[in-house]
Motif scaffolding. Structure first.
Motif, PDB file in Angstrom:
ATOM      1  N   ARG A 144       0.823  -1.213   0.000  1.00 11.69           N
ATOM      2  CA  ARG A 144       0.000   0.000   0.000  1.00 11.69           C
ATOM      3  C   ARG A 144       0.859   1.267   0.000  1.00 11.69           C
ATOM      4  O   ARG A 144       0.334   2.375   0.114  1.00 11.69           O
ATOM      5  CB  ARG A 144      -0.977  -0.042   1.182  1.00 11.69           C
ATOM      6  N   VAL A 145       2.183   1.085  -0.116  1.00 14.64           N
ATOM      7  CA  VAL A 145       3.075   2.247  -0.185  1.00 14.64           C
ATOM      8  C   VAL A 145       2.659   3.193  -1.306  1.00 14.64           C
ATOM      9  O   VAL A 145       2.673   4.415  -1.156  1.00 14.64           O
ATOM     10  CB  VAL A 145       4.541   1.783  -0.390  1.00 14.64           C
ATOM     11  N   SER A 146       2.246   2.605  -2.448  1.00 22.13           N
ATOM     12  CA  SER A 146       1.924   3.464  -3.595  1.00 22.13           C
ATOM     13  C   SER A 146       0.693   4.341  -3.337  1.00 22.13           C
ATOM     14  O   SER A 146       0.551   5.388  -3.965  1.00 22.13           O
ATOM     15  CB  SER A 146       1.729   2.623  -4.857  1.00 22.13           C
ATOM     16  N   GLU A 147      -0.167   3.929  -2.396  1.00 21.69           N
ATOM     17  CA  GLU A 147      -1.298   4.810  -2.046  1.00 21.69           C
ATOM     18  C   GLU A 147      -0.767   6.133  -1.502  1.00 21.69           C
ATOM     19  O   GLU A 147      -1.253   7.220  -1.848  1.00 21.69           O
ATOM     20  CB  GLU A 147      -2.179   4.156  -0.974  1.00 21.69           C
ATOM     21  N   SER A 148       0.221   6.038  -0.625  1.00 28.64           N
ATOM     22  CA  SER A 148       0.764   7.269  -0.045  1.00 28.64           C
ATOM     23  C   SER A 148       1.452   8.102  -1.119  1.00 28.64           C
ATOM     24  O   SER A 148       1.333   9.333  -1.134  1.00 28.64           O
ATOM     25  CB  SER A 148       1.725   6.948   1.104  1.00 28.64           C
ATOM     26  N   GLU A 149       2.143   7.442  -2.055  1.00 30.83           N
ATOM     27  CA  GLU A 149       2.821   8.197  -3.124  1.00 30.83           C
ATOM     28  C   GLU A 149       1.810   8.921  -4.010  1.00 30.83           C
ATOM     29  O   GLU A 149       1.991  10.083  -4.378  1.00 30.83           O
ATOM     30  CB  GLU A 149       3.687   7.244  -3.947  1.00 30.83           C
ATOM     31  N   ASP A 191      -0.819  -2.245  -7.798  1.00 31.35           N
ATOM     32  CA  ASP A 191      -1.035  -2.508  -6.369  1.00 31.35           C
ATOM     33  C   ASP A 191      -2.511  -2.472  -5.978  1.00 31.35           C
ATOM     34  O   ASP A 191      -2.974  -3.313  -5.209  1.00 31.35           O
ATOM     35  CB  ASP A 191      -0.277  -1.483  -5.520  1.00 31.35           C
ATOM     36  N   ASN A 192      -3.213  -1.448  -6.435  1.00 34.04           N
ATOM     37  CA  ASN A 192      -4.614  -1.316  -6.030  1.00 34.04           C
ATOM     38  C   ASN A 192      -5.362  -0.335  -6.929  1.00 34.04           C
ATOM     39  O   ASN A 192      -5.550   0.830  -6.575  1.00 34.04           O
ATOM     40  CB  ASN A 192      -4.697  -0.849  -4.567  1.00 34.04           C
ATOM     41  N   PRO A 193      -5.812  -0.813  -8.102  1.00 38.76           N
ATOM     42  CA  PRO A 193      -6.508   0.095  -9.021  1.00 38.76           C
ATOM     43  C   PRO A 193      -7.841   0.604  -8.463  1.00 38.76           C
ATOM     44  O   PRO A 193      -8.426   1.523  -9.035  1.00 38.76           O
ATOM     45  CB  PRO A 193      -6.719  -0.766 -10.276  1.00 38.76           C
ATOM     46  N   ARG A 194      -8.308   0.029  -7.351  1.00 40.23           N
ATOM     47  CA  ARG A 194      -9.557   0.510  -6.758  1.00 40.23           C
ATOM     48  C   ARG A 194      -9.336   1.663  -5.781  1.00 40.23           C
ATOM     49  O   ARG A 194     -10.301   2.227  -5.267  1.00 40.23           O
ATOM     50  CB  ARG A 194     -10.276  -0.629  -6.023  1.00 40.23           C
ATOM     51  N   TYR A 195      -8.078   1.976  -5.500  1.00 40.08           N
ATOM     52  CA  TYR A 195      -7.827   3.072  -4.551  1.00 40.08           C
ATOM     53  C   TYR A 195      -8.334   4.386  -5.131  1.00 40.08           C
ATOM     54  O   TYR A 195      -8.113   4.690  -6.306  1.00 40.08           O
ATOM     55  CB  TYR A 195      -6.328   3.170  -4.243  1.00 40.08           C
ATOM     56  N   SER A 196      -9.013   5.179  -4.288  1.00 39.33           N
ATOM     57  CA  SER A 196      -9.621   6.421  -4.788  1.00 39.33           C
ATOM     58  C   SER A 196      -8.571   7.344  -5.394  1.00 39.33           C
ATOM     59  O   SER A 196      -8.846   8.061  -6.352  1.00 39.33           O
ATOM     60  CB  SER A 196     -10.366   7.130  -3.658  1.00 39.33           C
ATOM     61  N   ALA A 203      -1.727   7.731 -22.146  1.00 37.39           N
ATOM     62  CA  ALA A 203      -0.493   7.265 -22.787  1.00 37.39           C
ATOM     63  C   ALA A 203      -0.042   5.933 -22.205  1.00 37.39           C
ATOM     64  O   ALA A 203       0.531   5.099 -22.895  1.00 37.39           O
ATOM     65  CB  ALA A 203       0.602   8.324 -22.637  1.00 37.39           C
ATOM     66  N   ALA A 204      -0.299   5.745 -20.911  1.00 39.34           N
ATOM     67  CA  ALA A 204       0.103   4.504 -20.253  1.00 39.34           C
ATOM     68  C   ALA A 204      -0.967   3.419 -20.400  1.00 39.34           C
ATOM     69  O   ALA A 204      -0.772   2.303 -19.934  1.00 39.34           O
ATOM     70  CB  ALA A 204       0.390   4.767 -18.770  1.00 39.34           C
ATOM     71  N   GLY A 205      -2.088   3.764 -21.047  1.00 35.71           N
ATOM     72  CA  GLY A 205      -3.164   2.788 -21.216  1.00 35.71           C
ATOM     73  C   GLY A 205      -3.846   2.428 -19.919  1.00 35.71           C
ATOM     74  O   GLY A 205      -4.311   1.304 -19.737  1.00 35.71           O
ATOM     75  N   LEU A 206      -3.907   3.391 -18.984  1.00 36.36           N
ATOM     76  CA  LEU A 206      -4.483   3.110 -17.666  1.00 36.36           C
ATOM     77  C   LEU A 206      -5.837   3.770 -17.517  1.00 36.36           C
ATOM     78  O   LEU A 206      -6.054   4.879 -17.997  1.00 36.36           O
ATOM     79  CB  LEU A 206      -3.564   3.640 -16.560  1.00 36.36           C
ATOM     80  N   SER A 207      -6.741   3.099 -16.868  1.00 38.03           N
ATOM     81  CA  SER A 207      -7.995   3.742 -16.484  1.00 38.03           C
ATOM     82  C   SER A 207      -8.476   3.124 -15.177  1.00 38.03           C
ATOM     83  O   SER A 207      -8.237   1.949 -14.913  1.00 38.03           O
ATOM     84  CB  SER A 207      -9.048   3.587 -17.580  1.00 38.03           C
ATOM     85  N   ALA A 208      -9.129   3.933 -14.370  1.00 31.89           N
ATOM     86  CA  ALA A 208      -9.599   3.455 -13.074  1.00 31.89           C
ATOM     87  C   ALA A 208     -10.937   2.744 -13.241  1.00 31.89           C
ATOM     88  O   ALA A 208     -11.760   3.162 -14.056  1.00 31.89           O
ATOM     89  CB  ALA A 208      -9.759   4.634 -12.120  1.00 31.89           C
ATOM     90  N   PRO A 209     -11.150   1.667 -12.500  1.00 29.88           N
ATOM     91  CA  PRO A 209     -12.465   1.024 -12.541  1.00 29.88           C
ATOM     92  C   PRO A 209     -13.513   1.969 -11.964  1.00 29.88           C
ATOM     93  O   PRO A 209     -13.193   2.858 -11.190  1.00 29.88           O
ATOM     94  CB  PRO A 209     -12.293  -0.214 -11.668  1.00 29.88           C
ATOM     95  N   GLU A 210     -14.756   1.759 -12.357  1.00 31.56           N
ATOM     96  CA  GLU A 210     -15.853   2.557 -11.810  1.00 31.56           C
ATOM     97  C   GLU A 210     -15.892   2.395 -10.301  1.00 31.56           C
ATOM     98  O   GLU A 210     -15.734   1.294  -9.781  1.00 31.56           O
ATOM     99  CB  GLU A 210     -17.193   2.093 -12.392  1.00 31.56           C
ATOM    100  N   ALA A 211     -16.093   3.521  -9.606  1.00 30.25           N
ATOM    101  CA  ALA A 211     -16.163   3.442  -8.143  1.00 30.25           C
ATOM    102  C   ALA A 211     -17.427   2.683  -7.744  1.00 30.25           C
ATOM    103  O   ALA A 211     -18.475   2.846  -8.357  1.00 30.25           O
ATOM    104  CB  ALA A 211     -16.182   4.845  -7.559  1.00 30.25           C
ATOM    105  N   LYS A 212     -17.289   1.848  -6.730  1.00 30.30           N
ATOM    106  CA  LYS A 212     -18.455   1.125  -6.204  1.00 30.30           C
ATOM    107  C   LYS A 212     -19.243   2.042  -5.287  1.00 30.30           C
ATOM    108  O   LYS A 212     -18.681   2.777  -4.508  1.00 30.30           O
ATOM    109  CB  LYS A 212     -18.009  -0.105  -5.402  1.00 30.30           C
ATOM    110  N   ARG A 213     -20.517   2.018  -5.401  1.00 34.63           N
ATOM    111  CA  ARG A 213     -21.323   2.841  -4.482  1.00 34.63           C
ATOM    112  C   ARG A 213     -22.424   1.973  -3.908  1.00 34.63           C
ATOM    113  O   ARG A 213     -23.048   1.239  -4.593  1.00 34.63           O
ATOM    114  CB  ARG A 213     -21.950   4.027  -5.199  1.00 34.63           C
TER     115      ARG A 213
END
Lengths: 343, 137
Positions: free
Chosen positions: A329-334, B107-112, B127-137
């Motif tokens: 979870r280090v990357s969360e802080s970054e 590590d955690n694509p669901r992190y806000s 450019a990096a081909g990244l997108s965040a998943p839809e937030a769960k509500r």
């Protein structure tokens, strides 16, 4: 459920040892202990729930204890905790200022069978952030909670420093930043973002103003809540002295919003309500720039906690999956630091 | 037919944990099993995503380090920032943002914060081909 052993030898937590501990409190001997169960893990901290039954009435209680010789955190670690006897001494001081806290029944000295630790009342309410943020039954609580947190923090900050147990850490901001640098160095300086953030914290330190008791871990997850709002403030083991704005900024750290980044106060409230509540009791409130400073401090602090958890795992001091996983979870802080530093 | 590859093994163990083990557990053991399954998801994503971060870091090392090479460019740049011998300019900030977005996607694509980062720096994320998943509500 939890299959961990309850302890060993004389220090094992059982109905018998608990009854003995409480009888030193003047209990009559007619009481019985029921429903004993361990609530949380952690290598150096045990929390147990039980009920004290007496003539048809039942009193819900909590035992917190740290078995001797199992301390894993060094004094300069972000996981370093107050001795439980000092933690127990803080609760009545906070209660005197009107802070809702459990009442301490019995302090267990280090040389007692279950010590060091203490027994306190078990208050009713919800502490799980997911439920507090999502359940309909807490919708009214969510509207009031930010203001209540502001009021409550102002009351905690009124505790006279002269009354505090000597174990409560009392460092200047400069000392704490130096400590953070020492931790980054010890853990290998792998994160340019952490270093950038620490440089920023050193360059933008607010002028020292007030210095008082801080809860140190005042966040969603350590607050007991019912349908009306705040019921009790728990988990005082990270209490220390410092700038009062630290406690407010910490509560707003994105990592403690549990996914609700749009609600800056704990995932449930707005800055203006937190600050208004604080102002109503304290007669002043920190400005937004200072609050954001402490949000940066909180985000870096979370990174250091994660790094420390990895270290505990690698050293074998706490070889659990949970520790290894928190290391990711280090990357969360970054991420949070980069977002904050751009604003 | 080739042997099972690492990502297939990881996917099989994850499915086993989530579909067969987890329903039989509760409390602390259920929680830890979820952590275990999630840890394997991290490893799966890392196998796909780590080379891109290494390439990014190597380019950063070539650009900002005196000798241009290091086993660990991020650490060497971190130490240069610590000594204040390197000033964080806009390009260095952009490298850190892209690197952190990519690491977060592992590590955690669901992190806000990942969603906020993708919104704040859409060109980097795209450019990096990244997108965040839809937030769960």
């Amino acid at each position: 459920m939890n299959s961990e052993p309850a302890g060993s030898g004389e220090s094992a937590v059982s109905a018998t040892t608990l009854a003995a501990a409480l009888s030193a409190n003047g209990a009559s001997g007619a009481e019985s202990i029921t429903g004993l169960r361990r609530l949380s893990g952690g290598a150096n901290m045990e929390t147990w729930a039980f009920d004290l039954e007496n003539a048809g009435s039942s009193r819900p209680l909590i035992l917190r204890r740290s078995p001797l010789g199992s301390a894993v955190a060094e004094p300069d670690s972000p996981l370093s905790q107050l001795p439980l006897t000092a933690e127990a001494a803080l609760l009545p001081l906070a209660a005197e200022q009107g802070v809702p806290v459990p009442s301490v029944l019995r302090v267990l000295a280090p040389d007692e069978p279950l010590g060091p630790g203490y027994i306190m009342s078990r208050e009713r309410g919800e502490a799980l952030p997911g439920r507090i943020l999502a359940d309909d039954r807490y919708s009214s609580a969510r509207r009031h909670l930010a203001r209540q947190c502001g009021e409550t923090l102002a009351r905690i900050h009124r505790v006279s420093p002269a009354q505090l147990p000597t174990e409560v850490p009392n460092q200047t901001l400069q000392q704490r930043l130096a400590q953070q640098q020492a931790l980054l160095d010890r853990y290998g300086n792998d994160s340019p973002v952490h270093q950038l953030a620490l440089n920023w914290l050193a360059d933008n330190a607010p002028a020292p103003s007030r210095h008082c008791l801080l809860h140190g871990d005042f966040r969603n997850g350590n607050l007991l809540v019912d349908e009306q709002g705040l019921v009790a403030v728990l988990d005082w083991e990270l209490a220390h002295c410092g700038d009062p704005a630290e406690d407010l900024g910490y509560l707003c750290g994105n990592v403690w919003r549990f996914g609700r980044a749009d609600k800056p106060v704990g995932g449930f409230g707005e800055y203006r309500d937190l600050l208004a509540g604080y102002h109503a009791v304290a007669g002043w409130a920190p400005d937004m720039a200072t609050l954001r400073y402490w949000e940066v401090f909180c985000a870096l602090g979370w990174g250091l906690v994660c790094l420390t958890m990895i270290d505990l795992y690698r050293s074998g001091a706490d070889p659990t999956l949970e520790r290894a996983a928190v290391g990711r979870r280090v990357s969360e802080s970054e991420m949070d630091l980069l977002l904050l530093l751009e604003e | 037919m080739s042997q099972t590859d690492p990502t297939e093994l990881l996917a099989a163990v994850q499915a086993f944990l989530r579909q067969q083990v987890l329903p039989q557990l509760e409390g602390f053991d259920a929680y830890t099993t979820r952590v275990a399954a999630n840890s394997l998801s991290i490893v799966s994503r890392e196998l796909r995503g780590r080379d891109a971060i290494s390439v990014l870091d190597a380019a950063a090392g070539a650009r900002w380090l005196q000798d241009g090479s290091s086993d660990n460019p991020a650490r060497a740049i971190s130490l240069a920032l610590r000594e204040r011998s390197l000033a964080p300019d806009a390009d260095l900030q952009a490298w850190l943002r892209e690197r952190t977005l990519r690491q977060m996607a592992i590590d955690n694509p669901r992190y806000s914060g990942f969603r906020l980062g993708c919104e704040r720096w859409p060109e980097l994320a795209a450019a990096a081909g990244l997108s965040a998943p839809e937030a769960k509500r």
